[in-house]
Design a protein around this motif. Structure first.
Motif, PDB file in Angstrom:
ATOM      1  N   PHE A  61      -6.750  66.247 -40.017  1.00 44.98           N
ATOM      2  CA  PHE A  61      -7.984  65.590 -40.456  1.00 44.98           C
ATOM      3  C   PHE A  61      -8.983  65.499 -39.296  1.00 44.98           C
ATOM      4  N   ARG A  62      -8.526  65.095 -38.130  1.00 47.39           N
ATOM      5  CA  ARG A  62      -9.413  64.932 -36.965  1.00 47.39           C
ATOM      6  C   ARG A  62      -9.949  66.262 -36.450  1.00 47.39           C
ATOM      7  N   GLU A 108      -8.397  52.348 -42.528  1.00 47.65           N
ATOM      8  CA  GLU A 108      -7.519  51.319 -43.071  1.00 47.65           C
ATOM      9  C   GLU A 108      -8.288  50.199 -43.749  1.00 47.65           C
ATOM     10  N   ALA A 165      -1.544  56.752 -44.565  1.00 52.14           N
ATOM     11  CA  ALA A 165      -2.375  57.905 -44.200  1.00 52.14           C
ATOM     12  C   ALA A 165      -3.803  57.463 -43.893  1.00 52.14           C
ATOM     13  N   ARG A 174      -4.702  54.598 -42.727  1.00 54.22           N
ATOM     14  CA  ARG A 174      -4.638  53.964 -41.401  1.00 54.22           C
ATOM     15  C   ARG A 174      -4.562  55.007 -40.290  1.00 54.22           C
ATOM     16  N   ALA A 175      -3.823  56.071 -40.520  1.00 49.98           N
ATOM     17  CA  ALA A 175      -3.630  57.098 -39.493  1.00 49.98           C
ATOM     18  C   ALA A 175      -4.935  57.791 -39.106  1.00 49.98           C
ATOM     19  N   ILE A 176      -5.924  57.763 -40.005  1.00 52.97           N
ATOM     20  CA  ILE A 176      -7.209  58.394 -39.683  1.00 52.97           C
ATOM     21  C   ILE A 176      -8.328  57.361 -39.517  1.00 52.97           C
ATOM     22  N   LEU A 219       2.680  62.019 -41.279  1.00 48.22           N
ATOM     23  CA  LEU A 219       1.548  61.210 -40.819  1.00 48.22           C
ATOM     24  C   LEU A 219       0.889  61.813 -39.587  1.00 48.22           C
ATOM     25  N   SER A 220       1.686  62.291 -38.651  1.00 50.77           N
ATOM     26  CA  SER A 220       1.107  62.933 -37.465  1.00 50.77           C
ATOM     27  C   SER A 220       0.350  64.198 -37.838  1.00 50.77           C
ATOM     28  N   SER A 277      -2.993  63.279 -39.632  1.00 50.68           N
ATOM     29  CA  SER A 277      -3.980  62.758 -38.683  1.00 50.68           C
ATOM     30  C   SER A 277      -4.549  63.875 -37.801  1.00 50.68           C
TER      31      SER A 277
END
Length: 187
Positions: free
Chosen positions: A34-35, A115, A108, A110-112, A27-28, A31
């Motif tokens: 993606f960012r 959500e 995933a 939510r992580a970016i 997940l880290s 994120s």
């Protein structure tokens, strides 16, 4: 290569051998990648460093958790058509998300920041977010767009024999592989 990082992270997240530790890494990594991918692609070295860190974290996650059908198909297509692996993952990942529909994909999303309380909407948001990122990076959307209309049977045979299928979250059938391959080819 950045889409390969995203794919490593997402496949590790949902893989059969996933654990709380691999989930945290995946997940880290997802994120961070993606960012930072758009800025990294534009030449920002600090963003590129973050993508490299995400790549390492995703590798740590998939080394323990495993990968899945996206990589199996990318390996088969890459071997048959000599297309860069990351480019194939960029084309295949959205259809894989749509057809697997794993609950953990909502984490995933939510992580970016995509959500939604509904699992279906979270999957759609994640799918659409990846499609937008792919477009922003100027990557092709379909195999047909890059001149590939694969021999489905040959590609599916190779993908089904790929060890990445063993840790896919659901059994990989010819029907599942055909659906993903068809959507990746024609949209």
């Amino acid at each position: 290569g950045g889409f390969d990082v995203l794919t490593h992270a997402l496949e590790a997240l949902v893989a059969k051998n996933a654990s709380p530790i691999t989930d945290a890494l995946a997940l880290s990594a997802f994120s961070m990648a993606f960012r930072n991918l758009p800025d990294s692609y534009a030449g920002n070295l600090a963003a590129r460093e973050q993508v490299h860190l995400a790549s390492t974290m995703a590798a740590m996650a998939f080394n323990q958790a495993g990968l899945g059908i996206c990589h199996a198909l990318a390996h088969s297509l890459g071997g048959a058509h000599h297309v860069p692996h990351g480019r194939l993952n960029a084309i295949l990942l959205p259809p894989v998300i749509r057809h697997l529909g794993c609950q953990k994909y909502a984490h995933a999303a939510r992580a970016i920041g995509l959500e939604n309380r509904s699992h279906t909407m979270a999957l759609r948001n994640l799918h659409n977010g990846l499609v937008r990122l792919r477009k922003q990076l100027g990557l092709p959307a379909t195999l047909a767009e890059i001149g590939i209309r694969p021999q489905f049977d040959r590609i599916m045979d190779a993908a089904l024999a790929d060890p990445c299928c063993v840790t896919n979250p659901v059994p990989v059938t010819r029907e599942l592989a055909a659906k993903i391959l068809h959507e990746a080819t024609y949209g």
